[in-house]
Design an enzyme around this catalytic site. Structure first.
Site, short mmCIF file in Angstrom:
data_model
loop_
_atom_site.label_atom_id
_atom_site.label_comp_id
_atom_site.label_asym_id
_atom_site.label_seq_id
_atom_site.Cartn_x
_atom_site.Cartn_y
_atom_site.Cartn_z
N ASP A 33 48.49 39.71 46.10
CA ASP A 33 49.57 38.81 45.66
C ASP A 33 50.94 39.37 46.07
O ASP A 33 51.75 38.67 46.67
CB ASP A 33 49.48 38.63 44.15
CG ASP A 33 50.32 37.49 43.60
OD1 ASP A 33 50.70 36.59 44.38
OD2 ASP A 33 50.58 37.48 42.39
N SER A 121 39.44 38.95 42.77
CA SER A 121 39.07 39.66 41.53
C SER A 121 38.47 41.04 41.74
O SER A 121 38.15 41.72 40.76
CB SER A 121 38.13 38.82 40.65
OG SER A 121 38.83 37.73 40.09
#
Length: 169
Positions: A33, A121
């Site tokens: 991110d 994840s």
């Protein structure tokens, strides 16, 4: 759909869309991110702020996906998806699979034919890499899509090896 593996940096991928393992705030963070926001520049954050001000005031729910511009990245769009935090007491694999399905759905809506995925994840959210790879590969393989080139871009050798085993069991 052709599925390939790349050992490298997702921010350097030339693809119609790059998938961001985002946090629910959509306002940047660490790992993939942070790298996408840094390399893509302020246009991505501006789009994310507009999304937060309109449809996603409480943030993007886990397992969902939404697109923004790719800013300065060598892609046209960034597809942001929020992966689940791994839990030993609750099966969240359906949410992780949803990240990939929803990302492909958004890619189809955009008309994207090539998509670069990270290992959603499998970083700070703690999902064991072998299981994350299995879920990712199985979901992308089984999801009907107009995407013709799906690429998993893995940052380290351990992730690459896990995805290679999932792709070619």
């Amino acid at each position: 759909m052709r599925i390939e593996l790349v050992l490298g940096d997702i921010t350097e991928q030339r693809a119609d869309a790059v998938v961001n393992a985002a946090n629910s705030s959509l306002l940047g963070g660490g790992g993939v991110d942070g790298a996408i926001h840094r390399r893509g520049g302020p246009a991505i954050l501006d789009d994310c702020r507009r999304l937060r001000a309109s449809h996603y005031g409480a943030g993007l729910p886990t397992g969902q996906a939404v697109a923004t511009t790719a800013g300065d990245l060598p892609a046209q769009w960034v597809i942001h998806t929020v992966g689940p935090v791994y839990s030993t007491s609750e099966d969240r694999s359906g949410l992780l699979a949803s990240c990939y399905r929803e990302s492909l759905r958004v890619a189809d809506d955009l008309g994207a034919r090539s998509v670069a995925f990270p290992a959603v994840s499998a970083g700070i959210y703690g999902w064991p890499i072998d299981d994350a790879a299995r879920i990712a590969v199985d979901t992308v393989r089984s999801t009907p899509s107009q995407v013709s080139d799906a690429r998993f871009v893995l940052f380290g050798q351990d992730a690459y090896t896990a995805f290679a085993k999932a792709l070619n069991p």
